[in-house]
Design an enzyme around this catalytic site. Sequence first.
Site, PDB file in Angstrom:
ATOM      1  N   HIS A 162      16.313   7.373  15.125  1.00  0.00           N
ATOM      2  CA  HIS A 162      15.494   8.192  14.573  1.00  0.00           C
ATOM      3  C   HIS A 162      16.274   9.197  13.969  1.00  0.00           C
ATOM      4  CE1 HIS A 162      11.244   7.244  16.658  1.00  0.00           C
ATOM      5  NE2 HIS A 162      11.860   6.342  15.859  1.00  0.00           N
TER       6      HIS A 162
ATOM      7  N   GLU B  77      16.633  12.645  14.434  1.00  0.00           N
ATOM      8  CA  GLU B  77      17.104  13.407  15.264  1.00  0.00           C
ATOM      9  C   GLU B  77      18.446  12.876  15.785  1.00  0.00           C
ATOM     10  OE1 GLU B  77      13.982  12.289  14.968  1.00  0.00           O
ATOM     11  OE2 GLU B  77      12.473  13.905  15.483  1.00  0.00           O
TER      12      GLU B  77
ATOM     13  N   CYS C  21      12.444  11.553  20.860  1.00  0.00           N
ATOM     14  CA  CYS C  21      13.324  12.437  20.271  1.00  0.00           C
ATOM     15  C   CYS C  21      13.157  14.031  20.953  1.00  0.00           C
ATOM     16  CB  CYS C  21      13.089  12.549  18.860  1.00  0.00           C
ATOM     17  SG  CYS C  21      13.688  11.027  17.913  1.00  0.00           S
TER      18      CYS C  21
ATOM     19  N   ALA D  36      -0.758  -3.347 -17.509  1.00  0.00           N
ATOM     20  CA  ALA D  36      -0.259  -3.108 -18.902  1.00  0.00           C
ATOM     21  C   ALA D  36      -1.085  -3.328 -19.818  1.00  0.00           C
ATOM     22  CB  ALA D  36       1.016  -3.964 -18.904  1.00  0.00           C
TER      23      ALA D  36
ATOM     24  N   THR E 110      -6.361 -14.338 -12.722  1.00  0.00           N
ATOM     25  CA  THR E 110      -5.088 -14.020 -13.119  1.00  0.00           C
ATOM     26  C   THR E 110      -4.203 -15.065 -12.380  1.00  0.00           C
ATOM     27  OG1 THR E 110      -5.344 -11.623 -13.287  1.00  0.00           O
ATOM     28  CG2 THR E 110      -3.247 -12.362 -12.781  1.00  0.00           C
TER      29      THR E 110
ATOM     30  N   LEU F 228       4.673 -13.657  -8.989  1.00  0.00           N
ATOM     31  CA  LEU F 228       4.314 -12.483  -7.878  1.00  0.00           C
ATOM     32  C   LEU F 228       5.403 -12.210  -6.828  1.00  0.00           C
ATOM     33  CD1 LEU F 228       0.485 -13.011  -7.149  1.00  0.00           C
ATOM     34  CD2 LEU F 228       1.505 -11.768  -8.897  1.00  0.00           C
TER      35      LEU F 228
ATOM     36  N   GLY G  98      -6.669  -9.086 -12.447  1.00  0.00           N
ATOM     37  CA  GLY G  98      -6.692  -8.494 -13.595  1.00  0.00           C
ATOM     38  C   GLY G  98      -7.896  -7.172 -13.988  1.00  0.00           C
TER      39      GLY G  98
ATOM     40  N   LEU H 273      -8.989  -5.038 -10.569  1.00  0.00           N
ATOM     41  CA  LEU H 273      -8.929  -3.475 -10.704  1.00  0.00           C
ATOM     42  C   LEU H 273      -9.987  -2.612 -10.664  1.00  0.00           C
ATOM     43  CD1 LEU H 273      -5.703  -3.989 -13.198  1.00  0.00           C
ATOM     44  CD2 LEU H 273      -5.767  -2.550 -11.101  1.00  0.00           C
TER      45      LEU H 273
END
Length: 344
Positions: A53, A55, A91, A161, A203, A211, A288, A292
Amino acid sequence: MEQGRDEFFMARCLQLARLGAGHVAPNPMVGAVLVCEGRIIGEGYHRHYGQGHAEVNCIASVRTEDRHLIPRSTIYVSLEPCAHHGKTPPCADLIVAEGIPECVIGCIDIFAKVAGKGIARLEAAGVRVKTGVLEAECKALNSRFFTFHGLQRPYVVLKWAQSSNGFIAAEGGRPVRISHPVTDRLVHKWRSEEAAILVGAKTAQGDNPRLNNRLWSGRQPLRIIIDLNDKVPASHQVYDKSQPTVFVTTKAKPDQDHILVDGVQSLLPQLLQELHARSVQSVLVEGGAYTLQHFINDGLWDEARVITGANPLPTGVVAPTLHGAVLEDTLLLETDRLFFYRHG
Ligand SMILES: NC(=O)c1ccc[n+]([C@@H]2O[C@H](COP(=O)([O-])OP(=O)(O)OC[C@H]3O[C@@H](n4cnc5c(N)ncnc54)[C@H](OP(=O)(O)O)[C@@H]3O)[C@@H](O)[C@H]2O)c1
């Protein structure tokens, strides 16, 4: 110590924390600095999931000749030090064992095994603790982590887009090039930054997308396909086993990883709950329009990134409509205009 100084050193913690981006999920990005009389004597950040981590790395970075200064120093850390034995020891115990008298914390950890327990452990050992320095910035840095643990669902990023006049595909759903190739590269960077990428059946069927992340370095996301009625042909690329893929369906698919849902009613809450159970911390929803819009209408989104291309289309599939969106930023990239929204 005066307020401005605390913020200065916390800002350095945030800079360091960001260096872990893409390597630490599902852990949060965390940075730490150790300061003695205004001088930074140690710095560290969480570099890789499962490893030290912030720390631990910070204290380990202190030079031998400065080690005697540790019990006179303040440790700054962007997230509350942990109090539990995970992949590494707590920590908070390390800070106590090193005799560090003061700890300044950016924000409290929301993860149930830590949440306030790290602070309690420090204070019980006599360490002076101050919290909430650059708190909003520290939380924003780990919005995925905080959404995942706070809302018990993945962080959802919508992306599409659209043509200059608001269509995401040509007539009849025929795919067309909308964005500039440079923007495509940025989209692949985004794919590398999220745990999963999701599309709807039409799609997956019509575009036959891969993808994956081919245009940027880094990780490949999990592919999620909402195909309730098994419409996507098995010959399509989402079946090519090139990367982990899960199908969201109403009928069991014995040969495929799948998530069974009851039907369209409360589909997205069910799906996100199951993704949370599978420790999927974030999802990039790429379309698509129907898919959405369901996320938008259910209020199940955190960010939206809308790419507007230079050219109009005569007609086509209409882009989704955002509700409750706050425009945060814009970017001109070659011939595209990018709009970044947050869910207000
Ligand atoms: N420009 C871009 O950024 C972009 C990105 C992606 C896609 N596209 C274009 O978008 C077009 C496809 O969009 P689309 O809106 O027609 O379809 P889509 O969103 O890709 O897929 C819709 C289908 O997915 C399933 N589905 C998704 N979410 C669901 C939910 N919440 N509840 C129930 N079922 C759900 C349903 O399948 P069933 O009907 O089988 O139940 C639904 O009919 C394509 O032409 C593609 O080229 C453009």
